[in-house]
Design an enzyme around this catalytic site. Structure first.
Site, PDB file in Angstrom:
ATOM      1  N   GLY A 246      -4.025  -2.018  -2.355  1.00  0.00           N
ATOM      2  CA  GLY A 246      -2.628  -1.774  -2.795  1.00  0.00           C
ATOM      3  C   GLY A 246      -2.252  -2.518  -4.076  1.00  0.00           C
ATOM      4  O   GLY A 246      -2.934  -2.814  -4.615  1.00  0.00           O
TER       5      GLY A 246
ATOM      6  N   GLY B 219       0.844  -1.248  -0.109  1.00  0.00           N
ATOM      7  CA  GLY B 219      -0.043  -0.084  -0.067  1.00  0.00           C
ATOM      8  C   GLY B 219       0.791   1.146   0.086  1.00  0.00           C
ATOM      9  O   GLY B 219       2.130   1.017  -0.161  1.00  0.00           O
ATOM     10  N   PHE B 220       0.365   2.490   0.255  1.00  0.00           N
ATOM     11  CA  PHE B 220       0.778   3.747   0.170  1.00  0.00           C
ATOM     12  C   PHE B 220       2.008   3.837   1.338  1.00  0.00           C
ATOM     13  O   PHE B 220       3.311   3.681   1.039  1.00  0.00           O
ATOM     14  CB  PHE B 220      -0.189   4.796   0.145  1.00  0.00           C
ATOM     15  CG  PHE B 220       0.163   5.985   0.642  1.00  0.00           C
ATOM     16  CD1 PHE B 220       1.580   6.732   0.064  1.00  0.00           C
ATOM     17  CD2 PHE B 220      -0.269   6.885   1.899  1.00  0.00           C
ATOM     18  CE1 PHE B 220       1.907   7.908   0.291  1.00  0.00           C
ATOM     19  CE2 PHE B 220       0.178   7.883   2.273  1.00  0.00           C
ATOM     20  CZ  PHE B 220       1.439   8.456   1.562  1.00  0.00           C
TER      21      PHE B 220
ATOM     22  N   ALA C 133      -0.604  -0.114  13.209  1.00  0.00           N
ATOM     23  CA  ALA C 133      -0.638   1.220  12.591  1.00  0.00           C
ATOM     24  C   ALA C 133      -2.226   1.489  13.092  1.00  0.00           C
ATOM     25  O   ALA C 133      -3.034   1.190  12.367  1.00  0.00           O
ATOM     26  CB  ALA C 133      -0.717   1.180  10.979  1.00  0.00           C
TER      27      ALA C 133
ATOM     28  N   ASP D 130      -4.005 -13.013   2.257  1.00  0.00           N
ATOM     29  CA  ASP D 130      -5.087 -12.345   3.370  1.00  0.00           C
ATOM     30  C   ASP D 130      -4.813 -12.483   4.585  1.00  0.00           C
ATOM     31  O   ASP D 130      -4.950 -13.505   5.159  1.00  0.00           O
ATOM     32  CB  ASP D 130      -6.536 -12.724   2.714  1.00  0.00           C
ATOM     33  CG  ASP D 130      -7.586 -12.213   3.259  1.00  0.00           C
ATOM     34  OD1 ASP D 130      -7.552 -11.584   4.374  1.00  0.00           O
ATOM     35  OD2 ASP D 130      -8.565 -12.076   2.291  1.00  0.00           O
TER      36      ASP D 130
ATOM     37  N   TYR E  52      -2.932  -8.246  24.251  1.00  0.00           N
ATOM     38  CA  TYR E  52      -1.820  -9.095  24.152  1.00  0.00           C
ATOM     39  C   TYR E  52      -0.720  -8.691  24.659  1.00  0.00           C
ATOM     40  O   TYR E  52       0.245  -9.497  25.414  1.00  0.00           O
ATOM     41  CB  TYR E  52      -1.511  -9.200  22.730  1.00  0.00           C
ATOM     42  CG  TYR E  52      -2.323 -10.432  21.879  1.00  0.00           C
ATOM     43  CD1 TYR E  52      -3.527 -10.398  21.662  1.00  0.00           C
ATOM     44  CD2 TYR E  52      -1.376 -11.517  21.313  1.00  0.00           C
ATOM     45  CE1 TYR E  52      -4.016 -11.554  21.060  1.00  0.00           C
ATOM     46  CE2 TYR E  52      -2.022 -12.649  20.844  1.00  0.00           C
ATOM     47  CZ  TYR E  52      -3.406 -12.640  20.738  1.00  0.00           C
ATOM     48  OH  TYR E  52      -4.255 -13.789  20.202  1.00  0.00           O
TER      49      TYR E  52
ATOM     50  N   GLY F 121      -0.709 -12.974  16.417  1.00  0.00           N
ATOM     51  CA  GLY F 121      -0.341 -14.315  16.481  1.00  0.00           C
ATOM     52  C   GLY F 121       1.154 -14.496  15.923  1.00  0.00           C
ATOM     53  O   GLY F 121       1.900 -15.360  16.464  1.00  0.00           O
TER      54      GLY F 121
ATOM     55  N   LYS G  58     -10.289  -0.146  14.176  1.00  0.00           N
ATOM     56  CA  LYS G  58      -8.795   0.397  14.607  1.00  0.00           C
ATOM     57  C   LYS G  58      -8.860   0.621  16.260  1.00  0.00           C
ATOM     58  O   LYS G  58      -7.933   0.103  16.996  1.00  0.00           O
ATOM     59  CB  LYS G  58      -8.551   2.034  14.127  1.00  0.00           C
ATOM     60  CG  LYS G  58      -8.096   1.535  12.657  1.00  0.00           C
ATOM     61  CD  LYS G  58      -6.800   0.971  12.531  1.00  0.00           C
ATOM     62  CE  LYS G  58      -6.461   0.946  11.004  1.00  0.00           C
ATOM     63  NZ  LYS G  58      -5.043   0.220  10.873  1.00  0.00           N
TER      64      LYS G  58
ATOM     65  N   TYR H 158     -14.087   1.783   9.980  1.00  0.00           N
ATOM     66  CA  TYR H 158     -12.772   1.969  10.240  1.00  0.00           C
ATOM     67  C   TYR H 158     -12.345   2.474  11.531  1.00  0.00           C
ATOM     68  O   TYR H 158     -11.611   1.900  12.120  1.00  0.00           O
ATOM     69  CB  TYR H 158     -12.344   3.241   9.174  1.00  0.00           C
ATOM     70  CG  TYR H 158     -11.102   3.419   8.997  1.00  0.00           C
ATOM     71  CD1 TYR H 158     -10.070   2.406   8.762  1.00  0.00           C
ATOM     72  CD2 TYR H 158     -10.573   4.768   9.637  1.00  0.00           C
ATOM     73  CE1 TYR H 158      -8.607   3.015   8.487  1.00  0.00           C
ATOM     74  CE2 TYR H 158      -9.221   4.783   9.377  1.00  0.00           C
ATOM     75  CZ  TYR H 158      -8.299   4.246   8.959  1.00  0.00           C
ATOM     76  OH  TYR H 158      -6.799   4.499   8.703  1.00  0.00           O
TER      77      TYR H 158
HETATM   78  N1  LIG Z   1      -2.297   7.147   4.991  1.00  0.00           N
HETATM   79  C1  LIG Z   1      -2.710   7.610   6.174  1.00  0.00           C
HETATM   80  O1  LIG Z   1      -3.073   8.958   6.193  1.00  0.00           O
HETATM   81  C2  LIG Z   1      -2.895   6.888   7.384  1.00  0.00           C
HETATM   82  C3  LIG Z   1      -3.461   7.613   8.621  1.00  0.00           C
HETATM   83  C4  LIG Z   1      -3.681   6.633   9.653  1.00  0.00           C
HETATM   84  C5  LIG Z   1      -3.607   5.431   9.480  1.00  0.00           C
HETATM   85  N2  LIG Z   1      -2.936   4.842   8.432  1.00  0.00           N
HETATM   86  C6  LIG Z   1      -2.938   3.382   8.571  1.00  0.00           C
HETATM   87  O2  LIG Z   1      -1.904   2.820   7.749  1.00  0.00           O
HETATM   88  C7  LIG Z   1      -2.172   1.711   6.941  1.00  0.00           C
HETATM   89  C8  LIG Z   1      -1.644   1.859   5.815  1.00  0.00           C
HETATM   90  O3  LIG Z   1      -2.611   3.108   5.240  1.00  0.00           O
HETATM   91  P1  LIG Z   1      -2.507   3.350   3.481  1.00  0.00           P
HETATM   92  O4  LIG Z   1      -2.749   4.967   3.748  1.00  0.00           O
HETATM   93  O5  LIG Z   1      -1.140   2.945   3.246  1.00  0.00           O
HETATM   94  O6  LIG Z   1      -3.589   2.558   2.831  1.00  0.00           O
HETATM   95  P2  LIG Z   1      -3.482   1.624   1.495  1.00  0.00           P
HETATM   96  O7  LIG Z   1      -4.897   1.169   1.112  1.00  0.00           O
HETATM   97  O8  LIG Z   1      -2.659   2.055   0.549  1.00  0.00           O
HETATM   98  O9  LIG Z   1      -2.755   0.494   2.290  1.00  0.00           O
HETATM   99  C9  LIG Z   1      -3.332  -0.744   2.548  1.00  0.00           C
HETATM  100  C10 LIG Z   1      -2.722  -2.026   2.370  1.00  0.00           C
HETATM  101  O10 LIG Z   1      -3.341  -3.091   3.119  1.00  0.00           O
HETATM  102  C11 LIG Z   1      -3.655  -3.975   2.195  1.00  0.00           C
HETATM  103  N3  LIG Z   1      -4.607  -4.983   2.827  1.00  0.00           N
HETATM  104  C12 LIG Z   1      -5.879  -4.712   3.127  1.00  0.00           C
HETATM  105  N4  LIG Z   1      -6.722  -5.653   3.646  1.00  0.00           N
HETATM  106  C13 LIG Z   1      -5.651  -6.834   3.436  1.00  0.00           C
HETATM  107  C14 LIG Z   1      -5.938  -8.025   3.962  1.00  0.00           C
HETATM  108  N5  LIG Z   1      -6.875  -8.588   4.537  1.00  0.00           N
HETATM  109  N6  LIG Z   1      -4.822  -8.980   4.045  1.00  0.00           N
HETATM  110  C15 LIG Z   1      -3.700  -8.206   3.491  1.00  0.00           C
HETATM  111  N7  LIG Z   1      -3.476  -7.206   3.154  1.00  0.00           N
HETATM  112  C16 LIG Z   1      -4.420  -6.190   3.010  1.00  0.00           C
HETATM  113  C17 LIG Z   1      -4.205  -3.485   0.857  1.00  0.00           C
HETATM  114  O11 LIG Z   1      -3.933  -4.101  -0.289  1.00  0.00           O
HETATM  115  C18 LIG Z   1      -3.236  -2.251   0.913  1.00  0.00           C
HETATM  116  O12 LIG Z   1      -1.789  -2.644   0.072  1.00  0.00           O
HETATM  117  C19 LIG Z   1      -3.644   1.326   7.751  1.00  0.00           C
HETATM  118  O13 LIG Z   1      -3.526   0.444   8.378  1.00  0.00           O
HETATM  119  C20 LIG Z   1      -4.131   2.856   7.854  1.00  0.00           C
HETATM  120  O14 LIG Z   1      -5.315   2.479   8.863  1.00  0.00           O
HETATM  121  C21 LIG Z   1      -2.879   5.682   7.366  1.00  0.00           C
END
Ligand SMILES: NC(=O)c1ccc[n+]([C@@H]2O[C@H](COP(=O)([O-])OP(=O)(O)OC[C@H]3O[C@@H](n4cnc5c(N)ncnc54)[C@H](O)[C@@H]3O)[C@@H](O)[C@H]2O)c1
Length: 336
Positions: free
Chosen positions: A43, A17-18, A121, A63, A166, A109, A156, A152
């Protein structure tokens, strides 16, 4: 903080992801072995394609809500898997709750099996539509459990509760980082978040769509700063929760105007409906991050936005951008 020993073995869930891809990149650069686990729901393997072949890096398509196992030893699990943009999680409500609940259980786990440190995160969204400003870690938040964003926010909050359980009842070494709005290269142009939306609209000469009257605020942090903050927490023993975000607060209208200026666009700004339960204000109190982690954001918003605009311009202009690097500069020159 002193630098960690190189050569640690790190699992990054959501690594394609990002944010996850920037974390993978930084970890590989510093000499860690990285397993990127992702199901590519929101992602893209292209985000880490430039890391394939680098020593110690590999991608495992899986997954997190299913059975998760890898054979090798692990020192650190960074649990980032979850849809994160409102557009994504409103389209994927059950998947978002499942990865925050079952996925977090599986990631915990894995950390327990490997005797690894676990870092969650979490997000500023645990504060909901906050009644205290700025938000400090000891504020419990104001979340509507049956509102559209609850899939969401509550996932979280539950993930934070699981992580804490844990730590307290299973003795796992855990850390919780509450990340505030982060932006930068590799966001998706159509992910619905304000910065990619405004940049895409400004570059295309389309109207910039500001929600409500634009007076609601956000505090935006450039991705390099967020990654540094996450790793400062991951490399130590701090349990958190610790806020990581840039306290530079701006209104959404101000953000749209800044992006319009930096892109040199003459797009008009139009106002559209504000989503339900959209937070009115958002600004991190980062005292704890400064005291416990020695962390401060370093990239001013104008510089971060220019880098992001240049990256988006290259992406929208032609074929895939290699390794997140812009090909040309399009942002308007700095004033003065
Ligand atoms: N970008 C932000 O501003 C921000 C702010 C607060 C928290 N976060 C947290 O950071 C994390 C990443 O955010 P992001 O902006 O990069 O989002 P994103 O959607 O770009 O990345 C999330 C990634 O998780 C993967 N994913 C989702 N469900 C999955 C599953 N069941 N099994 C395996 N992979 C799975 C997606 O394919 C993706 O690659 C998230 O947990 C988000 O809550 C991000």
């Amino acid at each position: 903080m002193s630098a960690p020993e190189p050569g640690r073995r790190v699992v990054v869930t959501g690594g394609a992801g990002f944010l996850g891809s920037h974390l993978c990149e930084r970890l590989v650069e510093r000499g860690d072995a990285v397993v990127c686990m992702d199901n590519f729901l929101t992602g893209d393997p292209g985000n880490v394609a430039h890391l394939i072949g680098r020593p110690g890096f590999r991608i495992v398509e899986c997954d997190l809500t299913e059975f998760v196992h890898i054979p090798e030893p692990v020192d650190l699990v960074l649990h980032f898997a979850s849809a994160a943009s409102p557009l994504d999680y409103l389209k994927l409500p059950v998947e978002t709750l499942k990865v925050g609940g079952v996925g977090t259980l599986h990631a915990l786990g894995l950390a327990r099996e490997k005797d690894a440190r676990f870092v969650l995160a979490s997000t500023s969204e645990v504060y909901g539509d906050p009644l205290r400003h700025p938000q400090r870690e000891d504020y419990w938040g104001n979340v509507n459990p049956v509102g559209p964003r609850s899939v969401y926010d509550e996932a979280k909050r539950y993930a934070e509760a699981l992580t804490t359980a844990y730590r307290n009842s299973r003795g796992l070494d855990t850390g919780i980082v509450r990340i505030f709005n982060t932006y930068g290269p590799r966001m998706r142009p159509h992910d619905g978040r304000a910065i990619p939306t405004f940049i895409r609209q400004a570059l295309a000469g389309e109207p910039l769509t500001v929600t409500g009257d634009g007076s609601q605020t956000r505090s935006i942090c450039y991705v390099d700063d967020t990654v540094a903050g996450v790793l400062a927490l991951a490399d130590g023993a701090e349990p958190g929760p610790v806020n990581i975000g840039n306290p530079e607060e701006m209104t959404m209208l101000g953000l749209a105007e800044t992006i319009r200026t930096l892109t040199g666009s003459d797009s008009e700004i139009v106002f559209i409906d504000r989503p339900a339960d959209d937070p009115g204000v958002r600004r991190p109190d980062t005292t704890l991050a400064a005291q416990r982690l020695g962390w401060h954001p370093r990239v001013p918003s104008e510089r971060g936005l220019r880098r992001t605009i240049d990256w988006f311009a290259a992406l929208l202009e032609g074929p895939a951008v290699p390794a997140g690097r812009p090909r040309r500069r399009v942002s308007a020159p700095a004033a003065g």
